[in-house]
Design a protein around this motif. Sequence first.
Motif, short mmCIF file in Angstrom:
data_model
loop_
_atom_site.label_atom_id
_atom_site.label_comp_id
_atom_site.label_asym_id
_atom_site.label_seq_id
_atom_site.Cartn_x
_atom_site.Cartn_y
_atom_site.Cartn_z
N LEU A 300 -5.76 -7.75 40.17
CA LEU A 300 -6.92 -6.85 40.26
C LEU A 300 -7.05 -6.05 38.97
O LEU A 300 -6.12 -5.36 38.57
N PRO A 301 -8.20 -6.13 38.29
CA PRO A 301 -8.39 -5.37 37.05
C PRO A 301 -8.97 -3.98 37.31
O PRO A 301 -9.77 -3.79 38.23
N ARG A 302 -8.57 -3.02 36.50
CA ARG A 302 -9.12 -1.68 36.55
C ARG A 302 -9.24 -1.13 35.13
O ARG A 302 -8.59 -1.64 34.21
N VAL A 303 -10.06 -0.08 34.97
CA VAL A 303 -10.20 0.60 33.68
C VAL A 303 -10.01 2.10 33.93
O VAL A 303 -10.54 2.65 34.91
N ALA A 304 -9.27 2.75 33.05
CA ALA A 304 -9.05 4.19 33.19
C ALA A 304 -10.27 4.95 32.66
O ALA A 304 -10.70 4.72 31.53
N ILE A 305 -10.83 5.84 33.48
CA ILE A 305 -11.96 6.66 33.02
C ILE A 305 -11.48 8.00 32.49
O ILE A 305 -12.25 8.77 31.93
N GLU A 306 -10.20 8.28 32.69
CA GLU A 306 -9.57 9.46 32.09
C GLU A 306 -8.08 9.17 31.98
O GLU A 306 -7.57 8.23 32.59
N ASP A 307 -7.37 9.95 31.19
CA ASP A 307 -5.93 9.75 31.03
C ASP A 307 -5.24 9.89 32.39
O ASP A 307 -5.56 10.78 33.18
N THR A 308 -4.31 8.96 32.66
CA THR A 308 -3.57 9.02 33.92
C THR A 308 -2.19 8.40 33.69
O THR A 308 -1.92 7.85 32.62
N TYR A 309 -1.33 8.52 34.68
CA TYR A 309 0.02 7.96 34.58
C TYR A 309 0.26 6.94 35.68
O TYR A 309 -0.18 7.13 36.82
N ILE A 310 0.96 5.88 35.34
CA ILE A 310 1.51 4.95 36.32
C ILE A 310 3.00 4.93 36.05
O ILE A 310 3.46 4.44 35.01
N GLY A 311 3.77 5.50 36.96
CA GLY A 311 5.18 5.73 36.67
C GLY A 311 5.30 6.66 35.48
O GLY A 311 4.66 7.72 35.45
N ASP A 312 6.06 6.26 34.49
CA ASP A 312 6.22 7.08 33.28
C ASP A 312 5.28 6.66 32.16
O ASP A 312 5.30 7.24 31.08
N ALA A 313 4.46 5.66 32.44
CA ALA A 313 3.56 5.14 31.40
C ALA A 313 2.24 5.90 31.41
O ALA A 313 1.60 6.04 32.46
N LYS A 314 1.84 6.39 30.24
CA LYS A 314 0.56 7.08 30.13
C LYS A 314 -0.54 6.07 29.80
O LYS A 314 -0.49 5.37 28.80
N ILE A 315 -1.54 6.01 30.70
CA ILE A 315 -2.68 5.12 30.50
C ILE A 315 -3.82 5.97 29.95
O ILE A 315 -4.29 6.91 30.61
N ALA A 316 -4.23 5.68 28.74
CA ALA A 316 -5.28 6.47 28.10
C ALA A 316 -6.66 6.06 28.62
O ALA A 316 -6.88 4.91 29.03
#
Length: 410
Positions: A300-316
């Motif tokens: 399943l694909p997604r796009v971050a519309i704001e900075d968020t975290y998955i575990g310790d990884a920062k998704i910009a």
Amino acid sequence: MSNDFLLPANIKFKTFSLGFRNDPFNTYKTLLSDAPIFYVKGLHGKEWVVAKYEYVSSALKDRSLVKPDVVNEIAGREKNNKNEKKYLYLKSMMSNWLFFMEADRHEKIRKIMAAWFTPSKVSEINKILLKSIEDNLSTLKAEHSFDVLGDLSTKVTLTTISHLLDCARMDNRETEKYALELFKIVNPPVPVNEYDSLEQAARYFAISLREDLDREHSKQGFVQYLLKKKSCADITEDEIIGALSLVMCVGLDTTKHLIGNSLQALYSDGKQLQAIRRDTSLLNQSILECGRYNAPVSMLPRVAIEDTYIGDAKIAAGERVYFLVSAACRDGERFSEPDSLNIHRSKRSTLIFGAGHHFCLGAHLSLVIAEQVIKRLITSPDLAIHFKDFSWVSSPGIRGLERVQASWVS
């Protein structure tokens, strides 16, 4: 920029390769142990891939992670063609599919649909479902063998969905053809040369459904329910057409592969197949387990519309994330003996239907159809299912068989 989550060079993750298509599970096992979340440099810049069940399950509920903006991508294709009206129907249709709506509008339309689309409503269609199975099998008796997926499952699913929606006139070969075509848009990447056929499919649904809205409908049917909401200005005609086409297009392909994958899993384990034959009440939980074991929607694909975290990884903001549902469903931290099929498993998962605000509205319907089709096939003494030679579809986002061969026993 930290490289802590960069995919290790010794791990090969080639989703389009024949080896991965035939058996992705060794790769998933390596990812779960060595790289449960990582990023690569892809077509959209920095792209993240997530395999761990805990991460996938929680992140799919994160409102800052949304479906890719396919309407904008379609417009980009038009710009490349120097024709801003080349995919007019496709853009309009996709802008009215729940998947691609902005949060507030999505919430409103989803609530309207969910209020009607209940298990009790689905149960009302059971007679139509059973009749469709028997009618199709009766027709197929003229053939020595047939494809369970293309000749039976897809047709039964379309009949059931179109009657449930009160769009029985849409139960035809054209709808089947165009529904399977238009489903490709939710499973990127879409090859450039297929956009014209997607536009043709969207045009078919837009015109056919708009014509269908003008006829008389059942007072208790879904269309009449939506038209009443339209008269109260709760939903527009374009949104109604979007709702109807979405259910048809998404339900057809995913249910077909849920049936195919379940049959393949069960026929690979004779003892569990015989247990279900002795007690068909086990089928519902067995299909969920088969879905976990070999998830039809594998990514399943997604796009971050704001900075968020998955575990310790920062998704910009702006970065794309791919959730490996098939890998998550084989996570040993979530499931004991994850690579074994166990229809009596106490810890089950509905992750195969998504999670959070994009959880599949038709999950119950898909399970009911799959249960009845599989029950009829595995308990029929005059039918044999064959898995000697089979191949998997080439899409990285869908895990399903090209066909499932069945033959009549004299």
